[in-house]
Design an enzyme around this catalytic site. Sequence first.
Site, short mmCIF file in Angstrom:
data_model
loop_
_atom_site.label_atom_id
_atom_site.label_comp_id
_atom_site.label_asym_id
_atom_site.label_seq_id
_atom_site.Cartn_x
_atom_site.Cartn_y
_atom_site.Cartn_z
CE LYS A 221 8.49 0.22 26.89
NZ LYS A 221 8.75 -0.29 28.25
NE ARG A 255 8.52 -6.93 25.09
CZ ARG A 255 7.56 -6.09 24.73
NH1 ARG A 255 7.81 -4.78 24.72
NH2 ARG A 255 6.37 -6.53 24.39
#
Length: 286
Positions: A221, A255
């Site tokens: 991210k 995830r």
Amino acid sequence: MLRLGRREFDAHEPVIMAIVNRTPDSFYDQGATFRDEAALARVEQAVADGAAIIDIGGVKAGPGAEVTAEEEARRTVGFVAEVRKRFPDVVISVDTWRADVGDAVCEAGADLLNDAWGGVDPRLAEVAARRRVGLVCTHAGGARPRTRPHRAAYDDVMADILRVTVGLAVRAVALGVPRESVLIDPGHDFGKNTRHSLEATRRLDEMTATGWPVLVSLSNKDFVGETLDRPVKERLLGTLATTAVSAWLGAQVYRVHEVAETRQVLDMVASIAGHRPPAVARRGLA
């Protein structure tokens, strides 16, 4: 006990959720699993590498071309049915904020609805309740789907995360979603700047202390990229460091894009914590 689909997971059992993007413009792989053959190969490899959950998404999180509910369903519903047929024991999650899409993928065999946009469509929890499937309750800071944060501000970011996610979880159970199938997610980067996401990680034990199982979506991210000043393809080490910290602080579901590497990190942390024996223990015993 966390119960999703046919699977049950003990409280200290780390669980990997592998990302399978059914989009032509995903930020990480630029559509590598948009076509069915590549996506099914990805599922097979992820399961072999240790993923218990497959998370299927039909719309990328960031801004881009409009994707209607009909198009999102076209990208996901049939694929869910095929994964269900080929992998009967895997937990199938679908990353969607739309109730109509959620209902359709549950009909096709999904076990979990991953609501990454924080209940923007409150009917999605109603679908999860009616279908008796799991639900991920995420903090998105009030952001609208597919928007980037702009001057996000909180008096106390973790207090807001707890207020929103626990509130969504309590509502879901009141609607009829099984208590053991509800997870909460701090929503790294969703409605947050990099400092907010770092603080959410640092204080993750406040989430795990609530008793709700915690899911973290950290993989490659922007907060990792900004922290280390690295482009998307060079964020694995930062992601794994953040994964290790999250595991130590009690997160349960991860995830991820890189399943095999994450599996090793989670197994190592679990062994250090005393929840998992070493795979081999010969040194100093002969």
